[in-house]
Each structure stands twice: as structure tokens, then as C-alpha cells.
Motif scaffolding. Structure first.
Motif, PDB file in Angstrom:
ATOM      1  N   LEU A   1       0.846  -1.201   0.000  1.00  0.00           N
ATOM      2  CA  LEU A   1       0.000   0.000   0.000  1.00  0.00           C
ATOM      3  C   LEU A   1       0.879   1.248   0.000  1.00  0.00           C
ATOM      4  CD1 LEU A   1      -2.815   1.369   0.360  1.00  0.00           C
ATOM      5  CD2 LEU A   1      -2.488   1.130   2.835  1.00  0.00           C
ATOM      6  N   TYR A   2       1.898   1.228   0.849  1.00  0.00           N
ATOM      7  CA  TYR A   2       2.830   2.358   0.923  1.00  0.00           C
ATOM      8  C   TYR A   2       3.489   2.604  -0.443  1.00  0.00           C
ATOM      9  CZ  TYR A   2       7.178   4.783   1.249  1.00  0.00           C
ATOM     10  OH  TYR A   2       8.191   5.645   0.965  1.00  0.00           O
ATOM     11  N   ALA A   3       3.966   1.524  -1.064  1.00  0.00           N
ATOM     12  CA  ALA A   3       4.648   1.654  -2.358  1.00  0.00           C
ATOM     13  C   ALA A   3       3.720   2.284  -3.383  1.00  0.00           C
ATOM     14  CB  ALA A   3       5.126   0.283  -2.846  1.00  0.00           C
ATOM     15  N   ASN A   4       2.479   1.879  -3.343  1.00  0.00           N
ATOM     16  CA  ASN A   4       1.497   2.402  -4.294  1.00  0.00           C
ATOM     17  C   ASN A   4       1.234   3.886  -4.046  1.00  0.00           C
ATOM     18  OD1 ASN A   4      -1.497   0.688  -5.534  1.00  0.00           O
ATOM     19  ND2 ASN A   4      -0.445   2.469  -6.318  1.00  0.00           N
ATOM     20  N   ILE A   5       1.036   4.254  -2.784  1.00  0.00           N
ATOM     21  CA  ILE A   5       0.748   5.660  -2.449  1.00  0.00           C
ATOM     22  C   ILE A   5       1.927   6.559  -2.805  1.00  0.00           C
ATOM     23  CG2 ILE A   5       0.223   7.298  -0.595  1.00  0.00           C
ATOM     24  CD1 ILE A   5      -0.641   4.829   1.067  1.00  0.00           C
ATOM     25  N   CYS A   6       3.141   6.093  -2.496  1.00  0.00           N
ATOM     26  CA  CYS A   6       4.317   6.955  -2.619  1.00  0.00           C
ATOM     27  C   CYS A   6       5.056   6.779  -3.947  1.00  0.00           C
ATOM     28  CB  CYS A   6       5.241   6.747  -1.416  1.00  0.00           C
ATOM     29  SG  CYS A   6       4.550   7.485   0.073  1.00  0.00           S
ATOM     30  N   HIS A   7       4.371   6.176  -4.928  1.00  0.00           N
ATOM     31  CA  HIS A   7       4.947   6.066  -6.267  1.00  0.00           C
ATOM     32  C   HIS A   7       6.277   5.326  -6.278  1.00  0.00           C
ATOM     33  CE1 HIS A   7       2.499   9.924  -7.435  1.00  0.00           C
ATOM     34  NE2 HIS A   7       1.761   8.832  -7.391  1.00  0.00           N
ATOM     35  N   VAL A   8       6.378   4.280  -5.480  1.00  0.00           N
ATOM     36  CA  VAL A   8       7.599   3.472  -5.441  1.00  0.00           C
ATOM     37  C   VAL A   8       7.469   2.367  -6.481  1.00  0.00           C
ATOM     38  CG1 VAL A   8       9.047   1.968  -4.036  1.00  0.00           C
ATOM     39  CG2 VAL A   8       7.906   3.934  -2.985  1.00  0.00           C
ATOM     40  N   SER A   9       8.317   2.381  -7.500  1.00  0.00           N
ATOM     41  CA  SER A   9       8.199   1.351  -8.532  1.00  0.00           C
ATOM     42  C   SER A   9       9.543   0.791  -8.987  1.00  0.00           C
ATOM     43  CB  SER A   9       7.419   1.886  -9.740  1.00  0.00           C
ATOM     44  OG  SER A   9       8.025   3.065 -10.215  1.00  0.00           O
ATOM     45  N   ARG A  10      10.653   1.500  -8.752  1.00  0.00           N
ATOM     46  CA  ARG A  10      11.966   0.937  -9.127  1.00  0.00           C
ATOM     47  C   ARG A  10      12.206  -0.323  -8.291  1.00  0.00           C
ATOM     48  NH1 ARG A  10      15.824   4.247  -7.112  1.00  0.00           N
ATOM     49  NH2 ARG A  10      17.414   3.056  -8.220  1.00  0.00           N
ATOM     50  N   PRO A  11      12.728  -1.389  -8.914  1.00  0.00           N
ATOM     51  CA  PRO A  11      12.929  -2.637  -8.150  1.00  0.00           C
ATOM     52  C   PRO A  11      13.726  -2.429  -6.859  1.00  0.00           C
ATOM     53  CG  PRO A  11      13.251  -3.037 -10.485  1.00  0.00           C
ATOM     54  CD  PRO A  11      13.062  -1.555 -10.352  1.00  0.00           C
ATOM     55  N   ALA A  12      14.769  -1.586  -6.904  1.00  0.00           N
ATOM     56  CA  ALA A  12      15.582  -1.381  -5.699  1.00  0.00           C
ATOM     57  C   ALA A  12      14.754  -0.718  -4.597  1.00  0.00           C
ATOM     58  CB  ALA A  12      16.797  -0.525  -6.023  1.00  0.00           C
ATOM     59  N   ASP A  13      13.877   0.191  -4.981  1.00  0.00           N
ATOM     60  CA  ASP A  13      13.042   0.862  -3.973  1.00  0.00           C
ATOM     61  C   ASP A  13      11.942  -0.063  -3.452  1.00  0.00           C
ATOM     62  OD1 ASP A  13      14.559   3.170  -4.060  1.00  0.00           O
ATOM     63  OD2 ASP A  13      13.301   4.119  -5.584  1.00  0.00           O
ATOM     64  N   LEU A  14      11.409  -0.910  -4.341  1.00  0.00           N
ATOM     65  CA  LEU A  14      10.428  -1.908  -3.880  1.00  0.00           C
ATOM     66  C   LEU A  14      11.083  -2.864  -2.891  1.00  0.00           C
ATOM     67  CD1 LEU A  14       8.489  -2.745  -7.165  1.00  0.00           C
ATOM     68  CD2 LEU A  14       7.486  -1.813  -5.070  1.00  0.00           C
ATOM     69  N   ALA A  15      12.320  -3.272  -3.196  1.00  0.00           N
ATOM     70  CA  ALA A  15      13.059  -4.128  -2.257  1.00  0.00           C
ATOM     71  C   ALA A  15      13.280  -3.371  -0.945  1.00  0.00           C
ATOM     72  CB  ALA A  15      14.394  -4.546  -2.867  1.00  0.00           C
ATOM     73  N   GLY A  16      13.489  -2.067  -1.049  1.00  0.00           N
ATOM     74  CA  GLY A  16      13.637  -1.227   0.147  1.00  0.00           C
ATOM     75  C   GLY A  16      12.399  -1.273   1.030  1.00  0.00           C
ATOM     76  N   CYS A  17      11.231  -1.428   0.407  1.00  0.00           N
ATOM     77  CA  CYS A  17       9.984  -1.522   1.196  1.00  0.00           C
ATOM     78  C   CYS A  17       9.985  -2.780   2.060  1.00  0.00           C
ATOM     79  CB  CYS A  17       8.768  -1.514   0.274  1.00  0.00           C
ATOM     80  SG  CYS A  17       8.515   0.067  -0.532  1.00  0.00           S
ATOM     81  N   LEU A  18      10.592  -3.866   1.555  1.00  0.00           N
ATOM     82  CA  LEU A  18      10.700  -5.079   2.376  1.00  0.00           C
ATOM     83  C   LEU A  18      11.667  -4.830   3.538  1.00  0.00           C
ATOM     84  CD1 LEU A  18       9.810  -8.044   2.686  1.00  0.00           C
ATOM     85  CD2 LEU A  18      11.817  -8.694   1.352  1.00  0.00           C
ATOM     86  N   ASP A  19      12.716  -4.077   3.262  1.00  0.00           N
ATOM     87  CA  ASP A  19      13.663  -3.708   4.322  1.00  0.00           C
ATOM     88  C   ASP A  19      12.952  -2.916   5.431  1.00  0.00           C
ATOM     89  OD1 ASP A  19      16.457  -3.581   5.250  1.00  0.00           O
ATOM     90  OD2 ASP A  19      16.251  -1.428   4.926  1.00  0.00           O
ATOM     91  N   LEU A  20      11.973  -2.110   5.027  1.00  0.00           N
ATOM     92  CA  LEU A  20      11.257  -1.257   5.997  1.00  0.00           C
ATOM     93  C   LEU A  20      10.364  -2.049   6.951  1.00  0.00           C
ATOM     94  CD1 LEU A  20      10.357   1.670   3.579  1.00  0.00           C
ATOM     95  CD2 LEU A  20      11.738   1.871   5.640  1.00  0.00           C
ATOM     96  N   ILE A  21      10.112  -3.326   6.616  1.00  0.00           N
ATOM     97  CA  ILE A  21       9.335  -4.161   7.546  1.00  0.00           C
ATOM     98  C   ILE A  21      10.186  -5.321   8.085  1.00  0.00           C
ATOM     99  CG2 ILE A  21       7.061  -3.545   6.626  1.00  0.00           C
ATOM    100  CD1 ILE A  21       7.099  -6.149   4.989  1.00  0.00           C
ATOM    101  N   THR A  22      11.498  -5.268   7.768  1.00  0.00           N
ATOM    102  CA  THR A  22      12.409  -6.296   8.311  1.00  0.00           C
ATOM    103  C   THR A  22      13.614  -5.614   8.986  1.00  0.00           C
ATOM    104  OG1 THR A  22      13.372  -6.589   6.087  1.00  0.00           O
ATOM    105  CG2 THR A  22      11.689  -8.167   6.763  1.00  0.00           C
ATOM    106  N   ALA A  23      14.746  -5.557   8.283  1.00  0.00           N
ATOM    107  CA  ALA A  23      15.993  -5.115   8.927  1.00  0.00           C
ATOM    108  C   ALA A  23      15.941  -3.678   9.449  1.00  0.00           C
ATOM    109  CB  ALA A  23      17.156  -5.287   7.953  1.00  0.00           C
TER     110      ALA A  23
END
Ligand code: ZN
Length: 411
Positions: free
Chosen positions: A326-348
Motif C-alpha cells: 500500500l505504501y509503495a502504491n501511495i508513494c509512487h515506489v516502482s523501481r525494483p531497488a526501492d520496492l526491495a527497500g519496502c521489504l527492508d522497511l518491515i524487516t531489517a
């Protein structure tokens, strides 16, 4: 050795690798491309295996009360008013039952660490706290639950509240929260919270700057207090929706201040999207602060769920993957590295915010692992990967069946 996980895709030094993971005594013993051992095996089938997901900001005590409340205006004022009214009927058993139901949903979505805020005030007293503390003990087999006491209905304007916060810290809460915008004296509340945190060596996790204009922001003041107390790395702020309204130069200046002071930011996409923009009839702002520019400036960030099925957020299923999507969609996150960053934001990154020790897929760490139905981190966020199984300290704590389709038989 107790168990061998085969064919797990894991991130190692930012590289995706397929490995075997040996578990021994509840801990990760060995990680290698191929391990030979005569022990029970679990095949990850090339799916992404991540450390247990980290929910840094949740409200278990007031979850699942939507049917008792009105949610029509969708404003912060209505949410606080309606919840305060419902809270008068809370009993320890009621809080425990609702919180357990929600916590089990979070567990089946791969969450294994959580900081939950617990409301303390002269109305509810220690009722919610006691119930949640009991739940923390009862669910420790699947999830490490940390309590953060906080004054939802104000502190300096609500006599008796401070004594209860102190009682909560005495009884084992590791963190203290705040809601300066609910106080008649916002800075007075911030000052008291820092002083109490120092007395009890507690981390600080504030609700901050949740509003639709840029007036009255407290984030720079919190940075100054963090430096004054030497509390860098131990302070987080949630929401910060006002940050999302700032022009880039002002945003960048505050991002640098947050990084220097060691103040982390938690983004609560579902709540912020629901509560913000209510004063607009059209061209409604999203009110969700973007993590990417904060992270580039060196700020520790997390994405979290906050509320589920109550007037603050009348939606939710306890899935952090869904929240990151949901966050990625709202904040226009679409580059693969930034999408991977979203997983980092709920893990490490979230683990860093909570100062979790021994977090990650490394030898010696607890075997707290979730297997996601995805081949890589960006795919997990983009396609809402379902967790297939999870283990806490080497013991399987949940499984989810993959959907099955039944095409008609040929002929
Ligand atoms: Zn909150």
C-alpha cells in the motif's frame, strides 16, 4: 542439528542467493550452498526466506472495535472521541480476546516482533496493560511483543496519567510513547516524556505531527531534545504526515536533522491515508510521508500497521506485506531497488528502529524465519507475496496453504 531448510532464497550482502540453512537448538547454525545431514528437511522451493517481519507500531488494545464505534467523519478528533467512549467498557478479558485474535492474524502473516502501544489514563488504568502483558507471555512461542505505554488522551491536561505511565514502566514496558497533539501543552508533554524515559532507561516512540497543515510541527523540537538527552538511536516518531506537505528544501533540512539526531520515522500508510485530507473537498492530499528521501539522508525508517478495525483505521488484516505494498502504491515506489527497500522497511530497518539484537539470517541468530511465496524482495512487495510458513526459534509457528485451482478434467 535439528532441521535443514533446503533451497531458500535469501539476501546475503545485498545479493540474492539460493542456500541451505541448518537449524540447531532454535538457532541458525550453518548457511551454505549445500549442506549434507541426516535430519528432517523443509524445502523452501526457491522461495524468498526473510527474517521474521517486524511491526514497530501497533495498537492491540483497541483493535477490532469497529462495530462499537462510529466512523463517519474519518477525522483524528472523531477517532479519539469514539475510542475514548468505547474504552469505558473495556475489561481485561475483552482486551485480551480482541488483541489475541488480531495478534494471531499478524503471526500468520509472518510478523514475529511487535511494539504495541498501550493506552494508560485514569479511565482505563492498568486494565489494558495487564491484558496485553499477559498476551505477550502467552504468545511468546510465536512473537516477541514489546509494550510501549502512552497517554492517548493527553498528559499535562490529564492528572493521574503520568503516575500510570511510570507504573507501566515499573512493570516492564520497554518504551514510552506520546501524543503531543492531543495535549493542551504539546512541548510540556514532550519534555515530560523525555525526562521519564531517562529515569527508566526507556526508548521513546511518539505519535507526532499528524495534521493537514504545516503549522505547529514538533519534529525539530524532538530532534533537539534527543540531542540534549543523548537519546539518539532510541527515539522514533510515527505518522509525521506534516512532513509530507513540505517543499523539498525544507523536507531535506529536517531529514538531515533527523539523521544527525538519530530520530527514526515510522510510516503508517493505512491510518494516514484514512485520517488525512478530510478538510479537502477535492485534490485531496495523500498525507503519507515518503521514506525514500529520508533513507537516502540516513534516517532509520519503518512501515507499520498502527490500527486495525477501529475508528483510526477501519481496515486491515495484520499483513505487513500488504502495508508495504500500500505504501509503495501511495508513494509512487516502482523501481525494483526501492520496492526491495519496502521489504527492508518491515524487516531489517524496522529491527534497527526497535534495537532488536541478533536479527537477521546469520549463523548464531535465532531461527526466526518467514518463507514468502516470491522469488525476490521487489516481487514480494509488488505482488503481495503470501507467507507460506514461518518458524520462531526453529519451531514451525504457522503455515498457509497455497490456493489451488481445479480445472475440469479433459475429455
Ligand atoms: Zn499509533
Amino acid at each position: 542439528m535439528d532441521l535443514l531448510i533446503r533451497n531458500a532464497a535469501i539476501l546475503q550482502d545485498a545479493e540474492l542467493r539460493i542456500v541451505d540453512i541448518a537449524i540447531d537448538g532454535g538457532k541458525i547454525a550453518v548457511i551454505a550452498p549445500s549442506i549434507q545431514a541426516q535430519v528432517p528437511e523443509l524445502d523452501a522451493e526457491g522461495c524468498l526466506v526473510v527474517p521474521g517481519l517486524v511491526e514497530t507500531h501497533f495498537h492491540l488494545d483497541k483493535t477490532c472495535i469497529l462495530e462499537r464505534c462510529r466512523s463517519e467523519e474519518g477525522t483524528v478528533a472523531e477517532a479519539v472521541r469514539e475510542t475514548a467512549a468505547a474504552k469505558r467498557d473495556f475489561t481485561a478479558e475483552d482486551v485480551y480476546t480482541r488483541a489475541k485474535r488480531m495478534l494471531e492474524r499478524c503471526i500468520t502473516h509472518g510478523t514475529m516482533y511487535m511494539r504495541t502501544h498501550v493506552e494508560l489514563d485514569p479511565g482505563i488504568r492498568m486494565v489494558g496493560f495487564d491484558a496485553i502483558q499477559q498476551l505477550a507471555r502467552d504468545c511468546a512461542w510465536a512473537l516477541d511483543l514489546e509494550l510501549c505505554v502512552f497517554p492517548q488522551e493527553g498528559l499535562t491536561n490529564n492528572p493521574g496519567t503520568e503516575e500510570l505511565l511510570i507504573e507501566g514502566l515499573r512493570r516492564g514496558a520497554k518504551a514510552i510513547g506520546a501524543v503531543p497533539y492531543m495535549d493542551t501543552d504539546p512541548r510540556g508533554q514532550i519534555d515530560r516524556i523525555f525526562a521519564i524515559a531517562r529515569d527508566f532507561d526507556a526508548d521513546i516512540d511518539m505519535h507526532l505531527d499528524l495534521a493537514e497543515t504545516t503549522e505547529g510541527m514538533q519534529i525539530e523540537y524532538v530532534c533537539r531534545k534527543t540531542e540534549e538527552y543523548g537519546w539518539g538511536g532510541r527515539v522514533a516518531v510515527g505518522h509525521a504526515t506534516q512532513l509530507s506537505l513540505l517543499p523539498p528544501d525544507r523536507f531535506a533540512a529536517i531529514a538531515a536533522q533527523l539523521a544527525n539526531a538519530g530520530v527514526a520515522v515510522t510510516i503508517l500508510p493505512s491510518t494516514d491515508l484514512h485520517l488525512m485530507g478530510r478538510s479537502h473537498s477535492h485534490s485531496v492530499p495523500r498525507g503519507v510521508v515518503p521514506a525514500e528521501p529520508l533513507r537516502k539522508a540516513g534516517v532509520t525508517c519503518s512501515i507499520s500497521t498502527n490500527n486495525v478495525l477501529n475508528p483510526f483505521t477501519p481496515y486491515g488484516d495484520g499483513s505487513l506485506i500488504r502495508m508495504a505494498n500500500l505504501y509503495a502504491n501511495i508513494c509512487h515506489v516502482s523501481r525494483p531497488a526501492d520496492l526491495a527497500g519496502c521489504l527492508d522497511l518491515i524487516t531489517a530497518s524496522a529491527a534497527r528502529l526497535m534495537r532488536l539484537k541478533d536479527y537477521g539470517i546469520v549463523p548464531g541468530a535465532p531461527a526466526d524465519l518467514a518463507c514468502l511465496d516470491a522469488a525476490n524482495p521487489s516481487g514480494a512487495i509488488a505482488a503481495l507475496a503470501q507467507p507460506i510458513w514461518g518458524m520462531k526459534r526453529g519451531r514451525i509457528s504457522f503455515k498457509r496453504a497455497r490456493p489451488v485451482v481445479y480445472p475440469p478434467a479433459k475429455g
